[in-house]
Write a protein that holds these residues in place. Sequence first.
Motif, PDB file in Angstrom:
ATOM      1  N   PRO A 171       0.404  -8.545  -9.219  1.00  0.00           N
ATOM      2  CA  PRO A 171       1.781  -8.045  -9.099  1.00  0.00           C
ATOM      3  C   PRO A 171       1.801  -6.522  -8.993  1.00  0.00           C
ATOM      4  CG  PRO A 171       1.328  -8.712 -11.357  1.00  0.00           C
ATOM      5  CD  PRO A 171       0.146  -9.155 -10.540  1.00  0.00           C
ATOM      6  N   PRO A 172       2.655  -5.960  -8.150  1.00  0.00           N
ATOM      7  CA  PRO A 172       2.739  -4.506  -8.028  1.00  0.00           C
ATOM      8  C   PRO A 172       3.467  -3.895  -9.220  1.00  0.00           C
ATOM      9  CG  PRO A 172       4.393  -5.531  -6.657  1.00  0.00           C
ATOM     10  CD  PRO A 172       3.571  -6.643  -7.240  1.00  0.00           C
ATOM     11  N   THR A 173       3.321  -2.580  -9.359  1.00  0.00           N
ATOM     12  CA  THR A 173       4.100  -1.837 -10.353  1.00  0.00           C
ATOM     13  C   THR A 173       5.190  -1.067  -9.628  1.00  0.00           C
ATOM     14  OG1 THR A 173       2.623   0.077 -10.239  1.00  0.00           O
ATOM     15  CG2 THR A 173       2.129  -1.603 -11.889  1.00  0.00           C
TER      16      THR A 173
ATOM     17  N   ARG B  12       8.046  -8.065   0.162  1.00  0.00           N
ATOM     18  CA  ARG B  12       9.504  -8.035   0.344  1.00  0.00           C
ATOM     19  C   ARG B  12      10.106  -7.747  -1.022  1.00  0.00           C
ATOM     20  NH1 ARG B  12      13.753 -11.582  -0.359  1.00  0.00           N
ATOM     21  NH2 ARG B  12      15.498 -11.410   1.125  1.00  0.00           N
ATOM     22  N   LEU B  13      10.807  -6.614  -1.132  1.00  0.00           N
ATOM     23  CA  LEU B  13      11.345  -6.177  -2.412  1.00  0.00           C
ATOM     24  C   LEU B  13      12.865  -6.232  -2.372  1.00  0.00           C
ATOM     25  CD1 LEU B  13       8.904  -3.755  -1.627  1.00  0.00           C
ATOM     26  CD2 LEU B  13       8.964  -3.885  -4.127  1.00  0.00           C
ATOM     27  N   ALA B  14      13.455  -6.816  -3.399  1.00  0.00           N
ATOM     28  CA  ALA B  14      14.908  -6.907  -3.511  1.00  0.00           C
ATOM     29  C   ALA B  14      15.320  -6.350  -4.868  1.00  0.00           C
ATOM     30  CB  ALA B  14      15.372  -8.346  -3.350  1.00  0.00           C
ATOM     31  N   ASP B  15      15.976  -5.193  -4.858  1.00  0.00           N
ATOM     32  CA  ASP B  15      16.433  -4.568  -6.089  1.00  0.00           C
ATOM     33  C   ASP B  15      17.772  -5.179  -6.486  1.00  0.00           C
ATOM     34  OD1 ASP B  15      16.325  -2.873  -8.233  1.00  0.00           O
ATOM     35  OD2 ASP B  15      16.979  -1.080  -7.140  1.00  0.00           O
TER      36      ASP B  15
ATOM     37  N   ARG C  62       7.815  -3.898   3.090  1.00  0.00           N
ATOM     38  CA  ARG C  62       6.888  -2.794   3.298  1.00  0.00           C
ATOM     39  C   ARG C  62       5.456  -3.227   2.997  1.00  0.00           C
ATOM     40  NH1 ARG C  62      10.859  -0.865   5.028  1.00  0.00           N
ATOM     41  NH2 ARG C  62      11.772   1.213   4.703  1.00  0.00           N
ATOM     42  N   SER C  63       4.514  -2.520   3.630  1.00  0.00           N
ATOM     43  CA  SER C  63       3.108  -2.623   3.244  1.00  0.00           C
ATOM     44  C   SER C  63       2.887  -1.699   2.056  1.00  0.00           C
ATOM     45  CB  SER C  63       2.202  -2.204   4.410  1.00  0.00           C
ATOM     46  OG  SER C  63       2.323  -3.097   5.499  1.00  0.00           O
TER      47      SER C  63
ATOM     48  N   ASP D 151      -0.007 -11.951   2.117  1.00  0.00           N
ATOM     49  CA  ASP D 151      -1.212 -11.366   2.725  1.00  0.00           C
ATOM     50  C   ASP D 151      -0.853 -10.748   4.067  1.00  0.00           C
ATOM     51  OD1 ASP D 151      -2.173 -13.588   5.007  1.00  0.00           O
ATOM     52  OD2 ASP D 151      -0.897 -14.354   3.385  1.00  0.00           O
ATOM     53  N   ALA D 152      -1.842 -10.141   4.718  1.00  0.00           N
ATOM     54  CA  ALA D 152      -1.588  -9.451   5.985  1.00  0.00           C
ATOM     55  C   ALA D 152      -1.125 -10.409   7.076  1.00  0.00           C
ATOM     56  CB  ALA D 152      -2.849  -8.718   6.431  1.00  0.00           C
TER      57      ALA D 152
END
Length: 324
Positions: A52-54, A82-85, A99-100, A128-129
């Motif tokens: 998981p990203p930070t 894919r990020l959803a705030d 985003r990559s 993944d890519a």
Amino acid sequence: MRPTRRGVGVLLVAATAVAVASRFGQQALGAVAGPLLVGFVVAVGQVYLAGPPTVERSSPRRGFPGDHRTVELTVDGSGVARLADRLSDGLSGDSTVRRSLPATISYEVTYDRRGEHRLGPVDVALTDALGLVVSKTTVDATRDVLVYPSVYRVGGPDTFVQTLVPDTEDRQAFDRLREYVPGDSLRDVHWKSSAKRDDLLVKEFADQRSDRGLLVVAEAEDGHGDEMAAAAATVAMGALESGLAVELAVPGGTVESGYGDTHRTRLLELLARTPAGETGRADDADVLVTADEGGVTVTVADRQQTFEDVTTSRDNPLVGEVET
């Protein structure tokens, strides 16, 4: 972690190729299935190893309904995400991006109504890519933002300003010009004199504030807290501009009498958070603001006015002119 639609398609093609090759002896089809399966396994490994990203976020400034602010997210990790705030009620904006990673992303949020609202958490779908598998997680990166009530210009011949204080044009007398220092309002810059020099000069006034204090009490029926807060903010800010010390009592609490920018901010903070309700101090009020189904009423010295009559324009809130 699960396969995406693309990943499911790859697995189906590979499975079909293996089945046909084993049944009819088509070795070429087996050669097709092998790379597909290897690619899928590699995709699973990419997402698993990425983890998981930070997410770290900036702190947008406070504001008023209708204001726009830029929210910035710094996302550290790998893969494509894919990020959803998430935005709580009272905030709006296009907060979904792809985003990559790693990446720094930003979007604009609109403050829709007063209150203490929350930005986040962030929902992340990591792939993944090739987009064959996806892992979904929620990153607990939250931040609260305070939205003040709208403040309108007080005006008209019968408003409380003329009732309670002298003419606002006479409340301060010009004293002298001095050099500009950070924090001075640009409205006080003397542009003609500044043009003759290499630095800015501002007008300084002799303080002639009234010694009289003003108790503003605001109450509202359920469902009308926003209207109450806007009217009370308008009255309180107008009184401060007119040279009065302002005390505020609302269902959410009290701010003692005072002047100045810090006091102004304390008043707006309380009005941003206060719910509807009663205070028990209506009988003591110099200015009483009430909001219900019939509208908003401002009462001064037994004189009642609608909130629309107290303001010069309900269509032009002073969100840009109230410094906090």
